[in-house]
Scaffold this motif. Structure first.
Motif, PDB file in Angstrom:
ATOM      1  N   GLU A   1      -3.586  -5.528  -3.993  1.00  0.00           N
ATOM      2  CA  GLU A   1      -3.829  -6.961  -4.179  1.00  0.00           C
ATOM      3  C   GLU A   1      -3.231  -7.456  -5.496  1.00  0.00           C
ATOM      4  O   GLU A   1      -2.624  -8.526  -5.542  1.00  0.00           O
ATOM      5  CB  GLU A   1      -5.327  -7.245  -4.162  1.00  0.00           C
ATOM      6  N   ILE A   2      -3.390  -6.678  -6.556  1.00  0.00           N
ATOM      7  CA  ILE A   2      -2.897  -7.084  -7.871  1.00  0.00           C
ATOM      8  C   ILE A   2      -1.376  -7.129  -7.923  1.00  0.00           C
ATOM      9  O   ILE A   2      -0.784  -8.096  -8.387  1.00  0.00           O
ATOM     10  CB  ILE A   2      -3.412  -6.122  -8.966  1.00  0.00           C
TER      11      ILE A   2
ATOM     12  N   GLU B   1       0.831  -1.203   0.000  1.00  0.00           N
ATOM     13  CA  GLU B   1       0.000   0.000   0.000  1.00  0.00           C
ATOM     14  C   GLU B   1       0.868   1.256   0.000  1.00  0.00           C
ATOM     15  O   GLU B   1       0.585   2.208  -0.731  1.00  0.00           O
ATOM     16  CB  GLU B   1      -0.957   0.023   1.179  1.00  0.00           C
TER      17      GLU B   1
ATOM     18  N   GLN C   1      -6.632  -0.204  -2.745  1.00  0.00           N
ATOM     19  CA  GLN C   1      -6.759  -1.532  -2.150  1.00  0.00           C
ATOM     20  C   GLN C   1      -6.665  -2.624  -3.214  1.00  0.00           C
ATOM     21  O   GLN C   1      -5.946  -3.610  -3.040  1.00  0.00           O
ATOM     22  CB  GLN C   1      -8.096  -1.602  -1.422  1.00  0.00           C
ATOM     23  N   GLY C   2      -7.364  -2.459  -4.311  1.00  0.00           N
ATOM     24  CA  GLY C   2      -7.323  -3.442  -5.392  1.00  0.00           C
ATOM     25  C   GLY C   2      -5.963  -3.524  -6.048  1.00  0.00           C
ATOM     26  O   GLY C   2      -5.470  -4.611  -6.366  1.00  0.00           O
TER      27      GLY C   2
ATOM     28  N   ASP D   1     -10.175   2.663  -0.510  1.00  0.00           N
ATOM     29  CA  ASP D   1     -11.276   2.166  -1.333  1.00  0.00           C
ATOM     30  C   ASP D   1     -11.897   3.221  -2.253  1.00  0.00           C
ATOM     31  O   ASP D   1     -12.892   2.965  -2.916  1.00  0.00           O
ATOM     32  CB  ASP D   1     -12.353   1.529  -0.459  1.00  0.00           C
TER      33      ASP D   1
ATOM     34  N   GLY E   1      -0.008  -8.388  -3.511  1.00  0.00           N
ATOM     35  CA  GLY E   1      -0.631  -9.431  -2.708  1.00  0.00           C
ATOM     36  C   GLY E   1      -0.007 -10.785  -2.962  1.00  0.00           C
ATOM     37  O   GLY E   1       0.556 -11.050  -4.021  1.00  0.00           O
ATOM     38  N   SER E   2      -0.144 -11.654  -1.981  1.00  0.00           N
ATOM     39  CA  SER E   2       0.424 -12.997  -2.133  1.00  0.00           C
ATOM     40  C   SER E   2      -0.304 -13.795  -3.192  1.00  0.00           C
ATOM     41  O   SER E   2       0.262 -14.733  -3.767  1.00  0.00           O
ATOM     42  CB  SER E   2       0.377 -13.742  -0.796  1.00  0.00           C
ATOM     43  N   ASP E   3      -1.553 -13.404  -3.485  1.00  0.00           N
ATOM     44  CA  ASP E   3      -2.306 -14.109  -4.519  1.00  0.00           C
ATOM     45  C   ASP E   3      -2.300 -13.320  -5.833  1.00  0.00           C
ATOM     46  O   ASP E   3      -3.105 -13.581  -6.715  1.00  0.00           O
ATOM     47  CB  ASP E   3      -3.743 -14.377  -4.061  1.00  0.00           C
ATOM     48  N   ALA E   4      -1.386 -12.383  -5.962  1.00  0.00           N
ATOM     49  CA  ALA E   4      -1.292 -11.592  -7.198  1.00  0.00           C
ATOM     50  C   ALA E   4      -1.000 -12.511  -8.364  1.00  0.00           C
ATOM     51  O   ALA E   4      -0.243 -13.471  -8.249  1.00  0.00           O
ATOM     52  CB  ALA E   4      -0.180 -10.548  -7.062  1.00  0.00           C
TER      53      ALA E   4
ATOM     54  N   LYS F   1     -10.810  -3.948  -9.424  1.00  0.00           N
ATOM     55  CA  LYS F   1      -9.549  -3.972  -8.678  1.00  0.00           C
ATOM     56  C   LYS F   1      -8.540  -2.956  -9.208  1.00  0.00           C
ATOM     57  O   LYS F   1      -7.640  -2.552  -8.494  1.00  0.00           O
ATOM     58  CB  LYS F   1      -8.929  -5.365  -8.703  1.00  0.00           C
TER      59      LYS F   1
END
Length: 88
Positions: free
Chosen positions: A74-75, A7, A70-71, A27, A78-81, A65
């Motif tokens: 994540e993209i 962030e 925030q989105g 957000d 994030g660990s799930d990017a 996203k």
């Protein structure tokens, strides 16, 4: 930059467009609020790719996203990017 705080990195890149963007809630829709225009958005995405070292398949990412801090965290951080290709 380290990838420890995604962030903070997204906000740092945003601040290159306008300092007030540092204070936004995570957000807020960056496009609908007209805080970043379409031409700046393209440059912003490239800077995030450079900073994160990730080049996700933006066509496969849900549009929602791409519109918020925030989105974007994540993209790009994030660990799930999405793996995509590593930026060169």
């Amino acid at each position: 930059m380290s990838n420890g705080n995604g962030e903070a990195q997204v906000r740092e890149v945003l601040s290159t467009f306008h300092e007030d963007l540092l204070k936004l809630p995570a957000d807020v829709d960056l496009i609908d609020s007209r805080l970043i225009n379409s031409l700046a958005f393209i440059s912003f995405m490239q800077k995030l790719i450079d900073v994160s070292g990730r080049e996700p398949d933006l066509d496969a990412v849900p549009i929602a996203k791409l519109r918020t801090i925030q989105g974007l965290v994540e993209i790009f951080f994030g660990s799930d990017a999405p793996a995509g290709q590593a930026a060169q």
